[in-house]
Design a protein around this motif. Structure first.
Motif: not given
Length: 305
Positions: A190-211
């Motif tokens: 309804x806003x039609x201002x930016x692309x939005x999707x529904x999907x899975x999110x991967x959660x990691x314990x680290x920003x570097x090697x974990x990702x």
């Protein structure tokens, strides 16, 4: 017992801890609040929406934004930090909306959620919706895309959160509310201002090697290894990567809270690892989850009137 090994909950916000009944004063240490030192029902009993995010600055910006959206803005108000007695987290409130920072990573948000859930329980809140708003790395998505999380998955792409309790591994479910995800997607359309999707999110314990980044202090894999892994994640339905969604989903589900995660992607990880976008563009990206969630809250409150 339910699938998480806890007793079914009959209260509006479930705490699943019989030991709390023996406490004369439940001290929410990292909020600098307590049941005998503060009138939690008077302070928080009207809360219907809780938005959480990593940065204290971002959560203050959100409460200022939502105050304007709900026509509750007071030019003289500085929106004081309710948790000013501690430097761990920041908390702001306007009307039925609570905005709380959670820091970075699973341990930090888990501590905050324990005390937030207890706060809502002690305040006798009912029908509360909790939404995490944040940033993430996208997989195959254009930067600036919003991802509404369907399931939070671990780095092996399984929808679970593992925690060691008393030396034993406990596995908890990481599903999020599908109807809330669809409502948020509808708001974005309804806003039609930016692309939005529904999907899975991967959660990691680290920003570097974990990702699978190549730019950390240590790296024992090749660029091909990294890309192969990220493509496997994409094939498994993963749209983005962050570091809080699994425990957020698990704890909200255990406490009976309707919950969602809305994160903007700052980069496409298939094309690089470092965020080198200009400050102004990043500011625009980081406001997008606030705009969507603000629109959703406004729509729900208007529907109640």
């Amino acid at each position: 017992m339910d699938g998480n090994g806890t007793e079914p909950c009959s209260s509006p916000v479930c705490v699943n801890n019989p030991h709390l009944e023996a406490l004369k004063n439940d001290i929410l240490y990292h909020f600098s609040l307590g049941t005998s030192t503060h009138d939690l029902p008077a302070m928080f009993g009207d809360v219907k929406f809780v938005c959480v995010g990593g940065s204290p600055w971002r959560m203050k910006a959100f409460i200022e934004y939502i105050a304007t959206e709900l026509n509750m803005n007071d030019p003289k108000s500085e929106y004081p930090n309710i948790c000013a007695g501690t430097d761990r987290y920041a908390m702001y409130k306007i009307g039925p909306v609570l905005s709380v920072s959670h820091g970075m990573g699973i341990p930090s948000i888990a501590i905050m959620l324990h005390e937030l859930i207890k706060l809502l329980h002690h305040a006798h809140c009912k029908d509360v919706t909790v939404i995490r708003i944040g940033t993430s790395g996208g997989i195959g998505l254009e930067p600036g895309t919003l991802v509404i999380t369907k399931q939070s998955v671990d780095p092996t792409f399984l929808p679970r959160f593992e925690q060691v309790i008393l030396g034993k591994t406990v596995v908890r479910n990481t599903d999020l509310d599908p109807s809330l995800a669809k409502e948020l997607l509808q708001c974005s359309q309804e806003l039609n201002r930016f692309e939005t999707v529904i999907g899975n999110t991967m959660c990691t314990m680290d920003f570097y090697e974990g990702q699978g980044r190549l730019d950390g202090a240590f790296c024992s894999y090749t660029e091909k290894d990294k890309l192969d892994y990220l493509r496997k994640a994409r094939d498994a339905g993963v749209c983005n990567i962050e570091m809080e969604s699994s425990v957020f989903a698990a704890m909200c589900k255990m406490s009976g809270l309707k919950a969602a995660v809305v994160c903007v992607t700052l980069l496409n990880r298939l094309k690089g690892d470092q965020v080198n976008t200009s400050h102004d563009v990043l500011q625009d990206y980081q406001q997008r989850p606030q705009i969507l969630v603000g629109s959703y809250i406004k729509k729900k409150l208007e529907g109640c009137n």
